[in-house]
Design a protein around this motif. Structure first.
Motif, PDB file in Angstrom:
ATOM      1  N   LEU A 258       0.825  -1.215  -0.045  1.00  0.00           N
ATOM      2  CA  LEU A 258      -0.048   0.107  -0.076  1.00  0.00           C
ATOM      3  C   LEU A 258       0.722   1.292  -0.002  1.00  0.00           C
ATOM      4  O   LEU A 258       0.402   2.460  -0.550  1.00  0.00           O
ATOM      5  N   ARG A 259       2.160   1.366   0.556  1.00  0.00           N
ATOM      6  CA  ARG A 259       3.061   2.150   0.631  1.00  0.00           C
ATOM      7  C   ARG A 259       3.772   2.182  -0.869  1.00  0.00           C
ATOM      8  O   ARG A 259       4.902   3.171  -0.935  1.00  0.00           O
ATOM      9  N   SER A 260       3.614   1.337  -1.627  1.00  0.00           N
ATOM     10  CA  SER A 260       4.598   1.303  -2.790  1.00  0.00           C
ATOM     11  C   SER A 260       4.262   2.516  -3.847  1.00  0.00           C
ATOM     12  O   SER A 260       3.242   3.041  -3.764  1.00  0.00           O
ATOM     13  N   GLU A 261       5.334   2.562  -4.638  1.00  0.00           N
ATOM     14  CA  GLU A 261       5.078   3.744  -5.602  1.00  0.00           C
ATOM     15  C   GLU A 261       3.864   3.708  -6.533  1.00  0.00           C
ATOM     16  O   GLU A 261       3.284   4.469  -6.904  1.00  0.00           O
ATOM     17  N   GLU A 262       3.584   2.199  -7.034  1.00  0.00           N
ATOM     18  CA  GLU A 262       2.436   1.801  -7.953  1.00  0.00           C
ATOM     19  C   GLU A 262       1.317   2.399  -7.061  1.00  0.00           C
ATOM     20  O   GLU A 262       0.394   3.266  -7.987  1.00  0.00           O
ATOM     21  N   ILE A 263       0.952   1.781  -5.924  1.00  0.00           N
ATOM     22  CA  ILE A 263      -0.196   2.205  -5.321  1.00  0.00           C
ATOM     23  C   ILE A 263      -0.230   3.978  -5.089  1.00  0.00           C
ATOM     24  O   ILE A 263      -1.400   4.313  -5.031  1.00  0.00           O
ATOM     25  N   GLN A 264       0.621   4.379  -4.544  1.00  0.00           N
ATOM     26  CA  GLN A 264       0.685   5.921  -4.130  1.00  0.00           C
ATOM     27  C   GLN A 264       0.297   6.560  -5.518  1.00  0.00           C
ATOM     28  O   GLN A 264      -0.402   7.496  -5.368  1.00  0.00           O
ATOM     29  N   SER A 265       0.912   6.343  -6.598  1.00  0.00           N
ATOM     30  CA  SER A 265       0.588   6.757  -7.822  1.00  0.00           C
ATOM     31  C   SER A 265      -1.120   6.490  -8.430  1.00  0.00           C
ATOM     32  O   SER A 265      -1.754   7.530  -8.749  1.00  0.00           O
ATOM     33  N   PHE A 266      -1.309   5.355  -7.845  1.00  0.00           N
ATOM     34  CA  PHE A 266      -2.793   5.222  -8.147  1.00  0.00           C
ATOM     35  C   PHE A 266      -3.740   6.348  -7.434  1.00  0.00           C
ATOM     36  O   PHE A 266      -4.593   6.973  -7.941  1.00  0.00           O
ATOM     37  N   ILE A 267      -3.353   6.375  -6.153  1.00  0.00           N
ATOM     38  CA  ILE A 267      -3.777   7.352  -5.270  1.00  0.00           C
ATOM     39  C   ILE A 267      -4.042   8.824  -5.677  1.00  0.00           C
ATOM     40  O   ILE A 267      -5.064   9.490  -5.773  1.00  0.00           O
ATOM     41  N   LYS A 268      -2.708   9.319  -6.177  1.00  0.00           N
ATOM     42  CA  LYS A 268      -2.607  10.423  -6.592  1.00  0.00           C
ATOM     43  C   LYS A 268      -3.572  10.869  -7.896  1.00  0.00           C
ATOM     44  O   LYS A 268      -4.151  11.791  -8.027  1.00  0.00           O
ATOM     45  N   GLU A 269      -3.393   9.788  -8.743  1.00  0.00           N
ATOM     46  CA  GLU A 269      -4.238   9.965  -9.892  1.00  0.00           C
ATOM     47  C   GLU A 269      -5.733   9.924  -9.811  1.00  0.00           C
ATOM     48  O   GLU A 269      -6.426  10.689 -10.607  1.00  0.00           O
ATOM     49  N   GLU A 270      -6.129   9.011  -9.136  1.00  0.00           N
ATOM     50  CA  GLU A 270      -7.515   8.731  -9.112  1.00  0.00           C
ATOM     51  C   GLU A 270      -8.257   9.746  -8.147  1.00  0.00           C
ATOM     52  O   GLU A 270      -9.514   9.917  -8.627  1.00  0.00           O
ATOM     53  N   TYR A 271      -7.611  10.156  -7.125  1.00  0.00           N
ATOM     54  CA  TYR A 271      -8.514  10.991  -6.291  1.00  0.00           C
ATOM     55  C   TYR A 271      -8.105  12.387  -6.288  1.00  0.00           C
ATOM     56  O   TYR A 271      -8.832  13.198  -5.697  1.00  0.00           O
ATOM     57  N   ASP A 272      -7.228  12.872  -7.004  1.00  0.00           N
ATOM     58  CA  ASP A 272      -6.822  14.321  -7.540  1.00  0.00           C
ATOM     59  C   ASP A 272      -7.041  15.073  -6.240  1.00  0.00           C
ATOM     60  O   ASP A 272      -7.538  16.219  -6.050  1.00  0.00           O
ATOM     61  N   GLY A 273      -6.090  14.713  -5.026  1.00  0.00           N
ATOM     62  CA  GLY A 273      -5.882  15.671  -4.079  1.00  0.00           C
ATOM     63  C   GLY A 273      -7.004  15.399  -2.926  1.00  0.00           C
ATOM     64  O   GLY A 273      -6.889  15.821  -1.713  1.00  0.00           O
ATOM     65  N   ALA A 274      -7.916  14.622  -3.195  1.00  0.00           N
ATOM     66  CA  ALA A 274      -9.115  14.358  -2.119  1.00  0.00           C
ATOM     67  C   ALA A 274      -8.412  13.286  -1.230  1.00  0.00           C
ATOM     68  O   ALA A 274      -9.050  13.314   0.143  1.00  0.00           O
ATOM     69  N   VAL A 275      -7.646  12.334  -1.764  1.00  0.00           N
ATOM     70  CA  VAL A 275      -6.988  11.557  -0.821  1.00  0.00           C
ATOM     71  C   VAL A 275      -5.352  11.589  -1.042  1.00  0.00           C
ATOM     72  O   VAL A 275      -5.005  11.737  -2.254  1.00  0.00           O
ATOM     73  N   VAL A 276      -4.514  11.868  -0.078  1.00  0.00           N
ATOM     74  CA  VAL A 276      -3.131  12.031  -0.354  1.00  0.00           C
ATOM     75  C   VAL A 276      -2.352  11.129   0.163  1.00  0.00           C
ATOM     76  O   VAL A 276      -2.306  10.573   1.596  1.00  0.00           O
ATOM     77  N   PRO A 277      -1.443  10.285  -0.492  1.00  0.00           N
ATOM     78  CA  PRO A 277      -0.579   9.032   0.045  1.00  0.00           C
ATOM     79  C   PRO A 277       0.537   9.712   1.090  1.00  0.00           C
ATOM     80  O   PRO A 277       1.001  10.809   0.879  1.00  0.00           O
ATOM     81  N   VAL A 278       0.645   8.975   2.185  1.00  0.00           N
ATOM     82  CA  VAL A 278       1.623   9.485   3.111  1.00  0.00           C
ATOM     83  C   VAL A 278       2.786   8.256   3.415  1.00  0.00           C
ATOM     84  O   VAL A 278       2.317   7.170   3.777  1.00  0.00           O
ATOM     85  N   GLU A 279       3.931   8.433   2.884  1.00  0.00           N
ATOM     86  CA  GLU A 279       4.973   7.649   3.092  1.00  0.00           C
ATOM     87  C   GLU A 279       5.537   7.599   4.492  1.00  0.00           C
ATOM     88  O   GLU A 279       5.751   8.677   5.102  1.00  0.00           O
ATOM     89  N   GLY A 280       5.497   6.352   5.212  1.00  0.00           N
ATOM     90  CA  GLY A 280       6.366   6.227   6.309  1.00  0.00           C
ATOM     91  C   GLY A 280       5.425   6.827   7.461  1.00  0.00           C
ATOM     92  O   GLY A 280       6.167   7.019   8.741  1.00  0.00           O
ATOM     93  N   ALA A 281       4.095   7.084   7.452  1.00  0.00           N
ATOM     94  CA  ALA A 281       3.542   7.725   8.374  1.00  0.00           C
ATOM     95  C   ALA A 281       2.828   6.570   9.383  1.00  0.00           C
ATOM     96  O   ALA A 281       1.722   6.442   9.378  1.00  0.00           O
ATOM     97  N   SER A 282       3.535   5.873  10.096  1.00  0.00           N
ATOM     98  CA  SER A 282       3.259   4.782  10.713  1.00  0.00           C
ATOM     99  C   SER A 282       2.950   5.350  12.372  1.00  0.00           C
ATOM    100  O   SER A 282       2.591   4.370  13.256  1.00  0.00           O
ATOM    101  N   GLU A 283       3.273   6.474  12.822  1.00  0.00           N
ATOM    102  CA  GLU A 283       3.151   6.785  14.120  1.00  0.00           C
ATOM    103  C   GLU A 283       2.441   8.315  14.154  1.00  0.00           C
ATOM    104  O   GLU A 283       2.302   8.971  13.277  1.00  0.00           O
TER     105      GLU A 283
END
Length: 284
Positions: free
Chosen positions: A259-284
């Motif tokens: 889910l944190r991979s570049e492939e999934i993060q790119s999907f999130i960015k393209e699919e939701y256009d800022g309504a959903v924003v991927p966050v790398e390494g935000a585990s805490e």
């Protein structure tokens, strides 16, 4: 005739043994060729965007020998209840403050396996196009979930609509912590999060603070329709949660990695256009 039946039974027995041996050989060969042990995980998620994101992760996980089954929910209560009772292996739908509140209120023994994305919450109105137009005494409707109150109130404070008691942490703030309210806004905190879009559509004179997943489902475009929209610096990260005993599960940790991979993060960015924003390494 007796000899004929005996011969027929013997032949059938040989054929059954041959078929079983062939099946075992094929299975063994398949496992050896893949070099991976197959496993299955069942993950609970709200329909949008979580289940949609999980669907994108399915084929990637399949290559790793992991079968992902998705259980969709329309509320914020059952995914944790089912996780606690072992009906699902993990869930992906909630923010860290909500997870912590649920653990405190229900005694759940969960673990945050990692943050995946942020869904900036927005304030919507059919009557007002900008905050300057908001009339005195207007009612703002927000989720009954206390974990979102501080989030919404902080957003209003940032826009100068209210001021909160400085001695209270923003994340813990409630309407009782408002010390200045120049427009005398009223607050309705008795609505289920899933019903907020309906309130927004039905009540033309109110402000509605709607979680982005429900806003998207209702056909709203946060960047265009919200008169106030949370920034991407929000601490309300959506995480994958599991029972604490499964914190070292290889399959569940691989899920987070995917889910944190570049492939999934790119999907999130393209699919939701800022309504959903991927966050790398935000585990805490």
């Amino acid at each position: 005739m007796k000899k004929l039946w005996t011969a027929a039974l013997a032949l059938l027995f040989v054929l059954v043994l041959t078929a079983c041996g062939s099946s075992e050989d094929d299975t063994s060969g398949s496992e050896e060729s893949s070099g991976k042990e197959s496993s299955e995980i069942k993950v609970g998620a709200t329909s949008v965007p979580h289940a949609e994101v999980l669907e994108q992760a399915k084929p990637i996980l399949k290559e790793e020998g992991i079968t992902l089954k998705i259980e969709e929910y329309q509320d914020y209560i059952l995914p944790n209840k089912d996780l606690a009772e072992g009906r699902i292996d993990a869930n992906y739908f909630q923010t860290i403050p909500y997870l912590e509140l649920q653990e405190e209120e229900n005694g759940y023994d969960f673990v945050n396996l990692g943050g995946i994305h942020i869904e900036p919450i927005g304030v919507y109105s059919q009557k007002y196009d900008n905050i300057e137009d908001i009339e005195e005494g207007t009612t703002l409707v927000m989720s009954r979930s206390v974990s979102t109150h501080g989030r919404v109130l902080s957003l209003l404070e940032k826009e100068g609509l209210i001021k909160l008691d400085e001695s209270v942490k923003k994340v813990d703030a409630t309407v009782d912590d408002i010390v200045e309210n120049p427009k005398n806004l009223e607050f309705d905190t008795g609505v289920d999060a899933a019903n907020l879009p309906e309130v927004y559509k039905r009540e033309e004179n109110v402000l509605a603070a709607i979680n982005t997943n429900y806003a998207i489902e209702a056909g709203l475009v946060p960047k265009e329709d919200a008169i106030i929209l949370e920034g991407t610096d929000s601490p309300y990260v959506n995480v994958v949660a599991a029972q604490s005993k499964d914190k070292d599960s290889e399959a569940l940790n691989k899920l987070v990695e995917v889910l944190r991979s570049e492939e999934i993060q790119s999907f999130i960015k393209e699919e939701y256009d800022g309504a959903v924003v991927p966050v790398e390494g935000a585990s805490e």
